[in-house]
Design an enzyme around this catalytic site. Structure first.
Site, PDB file in Angstrom:
ATOM      1  N   ASP A  60      -8.042  12.629  -1.889  1.00  0.00           N
ATOM      2  CA  ASP A  60      -8.771  11.128  -0.588  1.00  0.00           C
ATOM      3  C   ASP A  60      -9.694  11.811   0.373  1.00  0.00           C
ATOM      4  O   ASP A  60      -9.822  13.272   0.882  1.00  0.00           O
ATOM      5  CB  ASP A  60      -7.643  10.632   0.021  1.00  0.00           C
ATOM      6  CG  ASP A  60      -8.541   9.457   0.869  1.00  0.00           C
ATOM      7  OD1 ASP A  60      -9.695   8.509   0.207  1.00  0.00           O
ATOM      8  OD2 ASP A  60      -8.506   9.213   1.933  1.00  0.00           O
ATOM      9  N   ASP A  73      -3.814   9.127   2.381  1.00  0.00           N
ATOM     10  CA  ASP A  73      -3.360   8.518   3.335  1.00  0.00           C
ATOM     11  C   ASP A  73      -3.118   7.059   3.754  1.00  0.00           C
ATOM     12  O   ASP A  73      -3.105   6.687   4.703  1.00  0.00           O
ATOM     13  CB  ASP A  73      -4.031   9.424   5.058  1.00  0.00           C
ATOM     14  CG  ASP A  73      -5.125   8.486   4.743  1.00  0.00           C
ATOM     15  OD1 ASP A  73      -5.690   8.408   3.600  1.00  0.00           O
ATOM     16  OD2 ASP A  73      -6.234   8.462   6.085  1.00  0.00           O
TER      17      ASP A  73
END
Length: 770
Positions: free
Chosen positions: A460, A657
């Site tokens: 990410d 996350d």
């Protein structure tokens, strides 16, 4: 998606193309409802961060509504995400998961395919109580027929051994018996079945020996109470060591459900307000959400303007401006404004329910992975079973029934050496201890086994490769002011605003200890910025569109560089001239570039998958040298990307996350969560980076390779005992007069256990803190 180099999964549908396909109303479970307007907006090819076009009053442009973290999640394609909602509770309140298979949620599969802390009782308690029961048995019962120096007997001691052995078998052995039942039900015998075979044969043969020795006129029959006691205690110890070392996985599904409030404020047709339980909310219901409250469902804003903190849902740290017509996601947190929203998604139609279902399915699929120790145990079970039956048949033919039973039982008991039960737990305990000292929290020890060869590392962007905060990346004076004065003017104008650009500017002023200018009569200029009076003169903060409306030409040397890095640019204007510029964006972590290069050096292909827009993703990818990246991805897009690689037989590490990363974290071969991320992402992952440093991923890969090497070495020591002892116990060398003496078998068993323990303790990695 934009890729400079073709990768094995390049034929998959790109998220950006996917997002603009015409959609059937039935595709998202909202038949007959009007699709949110944002899903029809064409993407504007502007090479700047998704915050471009921010109305400084807090309004959001259509482009911003469409791009990045503020994507329209309501139009997630149910078909593409392959989600079976038949098991979902249509009431979102509390999300009743009792029907879901919780043993599939975040379980550790290392010891028999289940989370024993949840389904097998407290191993710590069982170990200590079993140890109390085992000590008298070890003292009063011979080891494979051999009396040790510390042992003694007295009249009736064998009755005490029988009583304690029976209690120990049914109490201490219960986890292994239950585990074996589940493994056999799944037609996949493994460690639990091997242990269960050993303790069951030991107990019932010992029970037969007791009856034969006391009530039948037969020669003395050797019992295995000593082996029963030590086997149960050591196996319980091994499980306890491993469970104590590996963190409990938690429950990502429960964390998702907890994001929603239990009660909401409904706005009735007559304008009155009423507090109702969340389960009574249906589509088209109008709800009032006040400042600081959690949004209970997905919806569209009908009245009011605010900023929404979507970090708990998307992982994106900055607050997103929202105005009338904007879509909002259930589970996010309302900012300073009070809004009235119309519900567009409840139950299985909501964003969180879709993410929850993807996490559940991914965890269920991933749970089928077989641990290395289970593979060894499975083969040993089959080998021991065949060897024991053959030994019984042969000895029954050449000798008598007692001898045949004795040989068969000896094979079955020896087949489960104590070393094999400690081979993996001791390595895991050592590995997790080293990991904890180096910023790694291991939640699933299978990750250590599966990380020895990784093909793709999917990352990410926000919070992983970047800092995850919308901050000032540059301030330049372009007129008669100094840079510090530019910041003072900017802070003065933005002092009363609450949008992300204002927060970034004010934070920078505080950081540099700059006193904001006093601004009066501050007014919003819709769509372009704001204006105010400072020292009796009019000053403006505008975006690129504002410059064009004011007919101001500006071509600074650094402007293109800021834009290429995905920054949002704001201009400080006075008397028809640009006096300064401020660039804001999400800074790339200083160590990220070196990290990506090291990943490549390991032969691993880095892939960036982000919910941000194409320009922001392109800028970060180019800066870091990432050749394959995917932009504007929804959670089902990320999960599908990971799934495609896995289906191709590739080993995939996913790093993220946010809640939008949870399904792909659960689906990946190894899911790694950033410690500063959301609880749901952490609970869905196998490994957590407690220091939130990407470099720690490299430390994990190094540790995992060394750990797996130690595991294999220990399994060879543990299983090697069987390779040598089982044939001898079966009597294959009996024709030449060699039969395994029980005492020799005991010595070999003890030696293999000691070697396994010493080998595990030698595990280390070259890093401070070990």
């Amino acid at each position: 998606m934009n890729q400079k180099k073709t990768s094995p999964a390049d034929n998959r549908q790109t998220s950006s193309h996917h997002r603009h396909e015409p959609r059937n109303e039935q595709d998202n479970g909202t038949q007959g409802q009007e699709q949110p307007a944002q899903s029809q907006v064409e993407e504007v090819p502007e090479p700047s961060h998704e915050m471009n076009g921010v109305d400084h009053q807090g309004a959001t442009s259509k482009q911003q509504e469409h791009e990045g973290a503020d994507s329209n999640h309501a139009h997630m394609d149910h078909k593409d995400s392959s989600m079976d909602h038949s098991h979902m509770d249509h009431e979102m309140s509390g999300m009743d998961h009792s029907h879901m298979n919780h043993e599939m949620s975040g379980m550790d599969h290392g010891m028999g395919g289940m989370d024993h802390s949840m389904h097998m009782g407290n191993f710590k308690q069982k170990f200590w109580l079993s140890l109390v029961l085992a000590i008298p048995i070890v003292i009063l019962s011979p080891m494979m027929g051999i009396e040790l120096p510390f042992q003694f007997t007295f009249p009736g001691s064998d009755w005490i051994v029988l009583l304690l052995g029976t209690i120990l078998f049914f109490y201490g052995g219960q986890p292994f018996l239950s585990g074996a039942k589940m493994e056999l039900k799944q037609k996949s015998p493994a460690m639990m079945t091997l242990i269960a075979m050993g303790i069951t044969v030991s107990y019932f043969y010992s029970l037969y020996a007791f009856i034969a020795n006391h009530f039948l006129a037969v020669p003395h029959v050797m019992d295995f109470f000593w082996e029963l006691a030590t086997l149960i205690v050591i196996m319980l110890l091994g499980h306890w060591i491993e469970m104590n070392a590996v963190s409990n996985a938690g429950n990502a599904l429960q964390k998702l459900a907890e994001l929603l409030p239990k009660e909401v404020i409904r706005k009735n047709a007559d304008g009155s307000e009423e507090q109702i339980p969340l389960e009574e909310v249906t589509n088209k219901t109008q709800l009032i959400v006040r400042s600081g409250d959690k949004l209970p469902t997905d919806g569209t804003i009908l009245e009011g303007e605010t900023t929404i903190d979507e970090s708990a849902v998307t992982g994106e740290s900055r607050r997103v401006p929202k105005t009338i017509g904007s879509t909002v996601i259930g589970g996010s947190v309302n900012g300073n404004g009070t809004i009235t929203m119309e519900v567009t998604g409840t139950g299985e139609d909501s964003y969180l329910a879709k993410v929850m279902e993807m996490v559940r399915k991914a965890q269920a699929d991933k749970s089928r992975l077989e641990a290395l120790s289970d593979k060894v145990a499975k083969w040993l079970f089959y080998i021991a079973l065949v060897a024991g039956v053959l030994a019984f048949a042969v000895w029954l033919f050449v000798a008598d029934l007692p001898t045949a039973l004795d040989r068969m039982v000896t094979v079955f008991v020896i087949a489960c050496p104590h070393a094999l039960g400690l081979a993996i737990p001791l390595v895991v305990a050592r590995s997790t201890s080293i990991a904890a000292k180096n910023g790694l929290l291991l939640k699933n020890r299978n990750a250590l086994e599966n990380a020895h060869h990784v093909d793709y590392l999917i990352l990410d962007k926000t919070g992983t490769l970047t800092e995850g905060t919308f901050t000032v990346t540059g301030i330049e004076a372009t007129g008669s002011l100094f840079a510090s004065e530019v910041l003072a003017y900017l802070a003065g104008l933005e002092k009363t605003a609450n949008h992300p650009i204002a927060e970034g500017i004010l934070a920078q002023a505080e950081k540099e200890n700059i006193t904001a200018k006093k601004a009066t009569d501050v007014q919003t200029r819709t769509g372009i910025g704001l204006e105010g009076v400072i020292d009796g003169q009019k000053w403006l903060i505008v975006n690129q569109k504002g410059l064009e409306q004011l007919a101001i030409q500006y071509q600074g040397n650094s402007l293109k560089n800021y834009q290429e890095q995905g920054n949002t640019i704001s201009y400080l204007v006075h008397d028809g001239k640009v006096e300064g510029i401020v660039a804001l964006g999400d800074k790339v972590k200083p160590e990220a570039s070196q990290f990506i290069q090291k990943v490549k050096d390991l032969g691993i292909t880095p892939v960036m998958a982000t919910g941000d827009n194409q320009a922001a993703a392109q800028a970060v990818a180019d800066y870091l040298g990432i050749e394959a990246f995917h932009a504007a991805m929804l959670p089902d897009d990320k999960e599908r990307l990971v799934s495609d690689y896995v289906k191709e037989g590739k080993r995939v590490v996913m790093v993220g996350d946010g809640i939008n990363d949870a399904p792909s974290l659960a689906r990946a071969t190894i899911g790694i969560a950033i410690g500063a991320g959301t609880d749901v992402a952490i609970d869905s992952a196998d490994v957590v980076l407690t220091n939130s440093e990407p470099q720690d991923i490299l430390h994990f890969l190094t540790l995992a390779k060394k750990t797996r090497r130690k595991m294999i070495q220990n399994l060879w020591w543990g299983a090697g005992y069987n390779i040598f002892a089982i044939p001898l116990a079966a009597g294959v060398l009996a024709p030449i007069g060699i039969i395994l003496n029980p005492a020799v078998g005991a010595v070999l068993m003890s030696m293999s256990t000691i070697i396994v323990a010493i080998n595990a303790m030698t595990l280390s990695i070259e890093k401070s803190g070990d």
